[in-house]
Motif scaffolding. Structure first.
Motif, PDB file in Angstrom:
ATOM      1  N   GLU A  70       0.814  -1.082   0.040  1.00 36.64           N
ATOM      2  CA  GLU A  70      -0.136   0.025  -0.123  1.00 36.64           C
ATOM      3  C   GLU A  70       0.771   1.176  -0.163  1.00 36.64           C
ATOM      4  O   GLU A  70       0.712   2.167   0.875  1.00 36.64           O
ATOM      5  CB  GLU A  70      -0.899   0.058   1.298  1.00 36.64           C
ATOM      6  N   GLU A  72       0.612   3.745  -1.558  1.00 37.79           N
ATOM      7  CA  GLU A  72       0.006   4.891  -1.807  1.00 37.79           C
ATOM      8  C   GLU A  72      -0.498   5.761  -0.675  1.00 37.79           C
ATOM      9  O   GLU A  72      -0.773   6.916  -0.764  1.00 37.79           O
ATOM     10  CB  GLU A  72      -1.553   4.570  -2.691  1.00 37.79           C
ATOM     11  N   THR A  93       0.319  -2.630  -4.978  1.00 40.32           N
ATOM     12  CA  THR A  93      -1.022  -1.673  -4.836  1.00 40.32           C
ATOM     13  C   THR A  93      -2.055  -2.082  -5.782  1.00 40.32           C
ATOM     14  O   THR A  93      -1.657  -2.737  -6.765  1.00 40.32           O
ATOM     15  CB  THR A  93      -0.397  -0.250  -5.173  1.00 40.32           C
ATOM     16  N   SER A  96      -2.260   1.230  -9.940  1.00 43.64           N
ATOM     17  CA  SER A  96      -0.745   1.687 -10.403  1.00 43.64           C
ATOM     18  C   SER A  96      -1.027   2.995 -10.960  1.00 43.64           C
ATOM     19  O   SER A  96      -0.042   3.867 -10.437  1.00 43.64           O
ATOM     20  CB  SER A  96      -0.112   0.619 -11.126  1.00 43.64           C
ATOM     21  N   LEU A  99      -1.754   5.668  -8.680  1.00 36.80           N
ATOM     22  CA  LEU A  99      -0.445   6.268  -7.873  1.00 36.80           C
ATOM     23  C   LEU A  99       0.617   6.771  -8.556  1.00 36.80           C
ATOM     24  O   LEU A  99       1.200   7.684  -8.277  1.00 36.80           O
ATOM     25  CB  LEU A  99       0.105   4.767  -7.229  1.00 36.80           C
TER      26      LEU A  99
END
Length: 222
Positions: A70, A72, A93, A96, A99
């Motif tokens: 995670e 992010e 994640t 992608s 992010l």
């Protein structure tokens, strides 16, 4: 464009500021930060407070490789702490692309990471948006490992994908087992940024170690 990025993972953390100054004196271009959470990889390193503490020491760019789940949740804090480049693993994640956009909108360069067993074609949908690709030439999680020779073929495949997608401006970074004995061959394959940990910080003279690596790739352009 050829750049040496010493990884502080192999530095003496009891005098981290001095260690960074040594490699800066040797001509380091980037400071590489290996961020591990003990979940994505079986090791724990350091986090945002350490990044904040070393940011005033140097004006060199900070390149954070997030080996965390995670990512992010943390990229904004890392960028606020002074990180200039952030790479993450796409299997860590769910979103992608979102992010990548978040990292870029916050003013940092965005990169994605390929593990040794991750194929290059994984990048086909994200390559249009990223600034760089970090290819792992060892399995992530620990420093001091041996370079995986098959990585050179992965670099060549990435170069082909970059040509096919018109993204020849993407920088290729490599991390793992980089030393004087192999850096010329790796450079000739098309790598731009060389992460070097043990070969620099475990050397008797880290500044000289950086200088030698830079000299090895000085006249190699692809």
């Amino acid at each position: 464009m050829k750049m040496i990025a010493p990884s502080v993972l192999s530095a003496d953390f009891s005098k981290l500021g001095e260690e960074i100054k040594k490699v800066e004196k040797g001509g380091a271009d980037i400071i590489h930060l290996d961020i591990m959470d003990g979940r994505y990889v079986p090791n724990i390193t350091f986090g945002i407070p350490v990044v904040e503490s070393i940011r005033p020491i140097t004006e060199l760019p900070f390149d954070a490789h997030l080996m965390i789940v995670e990512p992010e949740k943390y990229v904004e804090d890392f960028i606020k702490a002074g990180v200039n480049m952030i790479s993450f693993h796409m299997d860590a994640t769910i979103h992608s692309h979102r992010l990548v956009e978040k990292i870029k909108n916050l003013g940092a360069k965005a990169g994605v990471v390929l593990n040794p067993a991750t194929p290059v074609n994984t990048l086909e949908e994200i390559i249009h948006y990223i600034d760089y690709v970090l290819i792992m030439s060892v399995n992530p999680g620990f420093g001091g490992q041996k370079f995986i020779p098959q990585t050179l073929q992965k670099v060549k495949k990435l170069k082909i994908l970059m040509e096919e997608t018109g993204r020849t401006d993407i920088l290729i970074e490599i991390d793992g087992g980089i030393k004087e004995e192999n850096i010329r061959e790796v450079s000739a394959a098309g790598v731009n940024i060389f992460v070097a940990g043990s070969s620099v910080f475990k050397a008797e003279n880290p500044a000289e170690a950086v200088k030698k690596l830079k000299e090895k790739v000085r006249f190699i352009e692809v």
